[in-house]
Scaffold this active site. Sequence first.
Site, PDB file in Angstrom:
ATOM      1  N   GLN A  98      26.674 -28.714  65.586  1.00 36.92           N
ATOM      2  CA  GLN A  98      25.217 -28.579  65.675  1.00 36.92           C
ATOM      3  C   GLN A  98      24.851 -27.255  66.351  1.00 36.92           C
ATOM      4  OE1 GLN A  98      22.581 -32.052  66.324  1.00 36.92           O
ATOM      5  NE2 GLN A  98      22.362 -31.231  68.392  1.00 36.92           N
TER       6      GLN A  98
ATOM      7  N   SER B 119      18.487 -31.389  68.270  1.00 36.93           N
ATOM      8  CA  SER B 119      18.550 -30.031  67.723  1.00 36.93           C
ATOM      9  C   SER B 119      17.209 -29.596  67.151  1.00 36.93           C
ATOM     10  CB  SER B 119      19.637 -29.939  66.645  1.00 36.93           C
ATOM     11  OG  SER B 119      19.476 -30.938  65.666  1.00 36.93           O
TER      12      SER B 119
ATOM     13  N   LYS C  93       8.097  12.224  79.804  1.00 33.55           N
ATOM     14  CA  LYS C  93       9.114  11.436  79.093  1.00 33.55           C
ATOM     15  C   LYS C  93       8.633  10.917  77.747  1.00 33.55           C
ATOM     16  CE  LYS C  93      12.745  10.115  80.542  1.00 33.55           C
ATOM     17  NZ  LYS C  93      13.133   9.315  81.699  1.00 33.55           N
TER      18      LYS C  93
ATOM     19  N   ASN D  29      25.489 -35.311  57.521  1.00 32.66           N
ATOM     20  CA  ASN D  29      26.564 -34.308  57.551  1.00 32.66           C
ATOM     21  C   ASN D  29      26.548 -33.399  56.327  1.00 32.66           C
ATOM     22  OD1 ASN D  29      27.190 -35.571  59.900  1.00 32.66           O
ATOM     23  ND2 ASN D  29      29.072 -36.542  59.182  1.00 32.66           N
TER      24      ASN D  29
ATOM     25  N   THR E 292      33.713  16.493  66.381  1.00 33.64           N
ATOM     26  CA  THR E 292      34.756  15.496  66.621  1.00 33.64           C
ATOM     27  C   THR E 292      34.920  15.511  68.136  1.00 33.64           C
ATOM     28  OG1 THR E 292      36.539  17.120  66.433  1.00 33.64           O
ATOM     29  CG2 THR E 292      35.931  15.955  64.410  1.00 33.64           C
ATOM     30  N   HIS E 293      35.186  14.344  68.702  1.00 36.11           N
ATOM     31  CA  HIS E 293      35.223  14.194  70.172  1.00 36.11           C
ATOM     32  C   HIS E 293      33.897  14.612  70.810  1.00 36.11           C
ATOM     33  CE1 HIS E 293      39.678  14.107  69.632  1.00 36.11           C
ATOM     34  NE2 HIS E 293      39.415  15.065  68.753  1.00 36.11           N
TER      35      HIS E 293
ATOM     36  N   LYS F 172      23.730 -23.272  64.664  1.00 37.89           N
ATOM     37  CA  LYS F 172      22.505 -22.617  64.214  1.00 37.89           C
ATOM     38  C   LYS F 172      21.918 -21.570  65.161  1.00 37.89           C
ATOM     39  CE  LYS F 172      21.989 -26.809  61.936  1.00 37.89           C
ATOM     40  NZ  LYS F 172      22.943 -27.351  62.931  1.00 37.89           N
TER      41      LYS F 172
ATOM     42  N   GLU G  98      17.567   2.668  71.521  1.00 35.17           N
ATOM     43  CA  GLU G  98      18.395   2.039  72.558  1.00 35.17           C
ATOM     44  C   GLU G  98      18.473   0.528  72.358  1.00 35.17           C
ATOM     45  OE1 GLU G  98      17.723   4.269  76.638  1.00 35.17           O
ATOM     46  OE2 GLU G  98      15.884   4.225  75.459  1.00 35.17           O
TER      47      GLU G  98
ATOM     48  N   TYR H  97      33.266 -33.583  60.306  1.00 39.48           N
ATOM     49  CA  TYR H  97      32.146 -33.124  61.126  1.00 39.48           C
ATOM     50  C   TYR H  97      32.356 -33.487  62.598  1.00 39.48           C
ATOM     51  CZ  TYR H  97      27.447 -32.774  63.076  1.00 39.48           C
ATOM     52  OH  TYR H  97      26.376 -32.453  63.857  1.00 39.48           O
TER      53      TYR H  97
ATOM     54  N   SER I 116       6.995   7.075  80.094  1.00 44.35           N
ATOM     55  CA  SER I 116       7.386   6.535  81.391  1.00 44.35           C
ATOM     56  C   SER I 116       6.123   6.371  82.218  1.00 44.35           C
ATOM     57  CB  SER I 116       8.341   7.505  82.073  1.00 44.35           C
ATOM     58  OG  SER I 116       8.318   7.292  83.473  1.00 44.35           O
TER      59      SER I 116
END
Length: 458
Positions: free
Chosen positions: A319, A20, A280, A107, A152-153, A322, A287, A314, A274
């Site tokens: 392991q 690890s 652009k 452990n 809304t919507h 992480k 995003e 354990y 772009s």
Amino acid sequence: MWGGRFADGPSSIMREINASIPFDKKLWQQDIRASLAHVAMLAERKIVEAEDATQIINGLNQIAEEFAANGVTEDLDLEDIHMHVEARLTEIIGPVAGRLHTARSRNDQVATDFKLWVRDAMDLVDAGLAALQNVLLDRAEQHADSILPGFTHLQSAQPVTLGHHLMAYFEMIARDRSRFADARQRMNQSPLGAAALAGTGFDIDREQTATMLGFEAPTRNSLDSVSDRDFALDYLMAATQCSLHLSRLAEEFVIWASQPFGFVTLPDSYSTGSSIMPQKRNPDAAELVRGHSGRIAGAMQALVMTMKGLPLAYSKDMQDDKPPVFEAHDLLGLSIAAMTGMIEDVTFNTDRMRALAESGFATATDFADWLVREMQLPFREAHHVTGAVVALAEENSCGLADLSLDQFQSVDTRITDAVYAVLGVDASVASRSSYGGTAPVQVRAQIDAARQALAQEK
Ligand code: ARG
């Protein structure tokens, strides 16, 4: 370290799957800190002689300096960060290094190190979120009176103030911070001294190591101590929810920055161009914040699946706890920083927002409410009359306020010219002054209360 009963060494594949160190080297500071506390306690309890403890402490401090200067050199044979520290300690001070591991196991060691790391991570996230809240407050205050269509919507619904809209995100971030704070409080108990799973026969002082490491108390059950990863899951679940909020905010910016909306001009510093379309200006940062939330939720899922069905205590599966936490933490930190920077520097095109709020019949509800209040119509009837007025405006390709009184009265003769006072967007938002509403006076009150709450934290 554990080869005493083995005739052969591990195969190279075993070495690789077992190690690890490529990721848990991130825990080196926590590992050394926990070892320093452990050996101080062992010395106090006369489990390790004072001179030996001093050598161990000096050695650990030297390793900390080396790692800080050069990083941790990875050796797959040494498996993990705990063995790396111990091996280096042995090189520096000789066999006395072996006394450090008295009355503990990897452990309880890894549970302690990881908890310390996650606790620091929570504190970092909290600081980042507080900074984001401050930026939201500043921008909300500047735009307490700016008007945009509320949706809304994603359909134009009623006009709202931009300050109100931004303060909605302030509230979400406040809940995120309280989730991290809850988790931090819940996890703040020290597993150190639980040893492998059953505790130890040495007369250790778990209170002392807990205090030295800033924990409130030792954990109460040694089996639970070495098998608990709730703290990591709590972190990931809070991170997931926080990233959902950031992702929703990011999405607003993507929509608002699009040409049909044109509500914001993103700062150059958070956009890209772009290579083929010169016009652009892409909202890449927003995003990516939206995208990162998927990866953070995925990291949460990964640890959920790892922990599911593990028996006490354990298991080596753990392991794998992480990498998802480390990944989520990096992504969340970047996402918070990106949204903070973007909100700080974005230009809100308030004329454009206002123009759109004035189209789309966003004050239709105000008209219906006016019929209820001034003409005593039941709301359902008012709704019906309003529908007919909207249809008439649509036929004439104009807004509600552009209809003549004759036109209004062609729908319902009871309508008077007092109606024009409620058809404007300013009157509309000003009227919504109920607690938590969009009226500038309410928004300013929310901002003041929020500023006071943030100031109290310090
Ligand atoms: N590297 C291990 C982990 O991260 C440390 C604990 C190993 N304990 C063991 N008995 N193999 O979980």
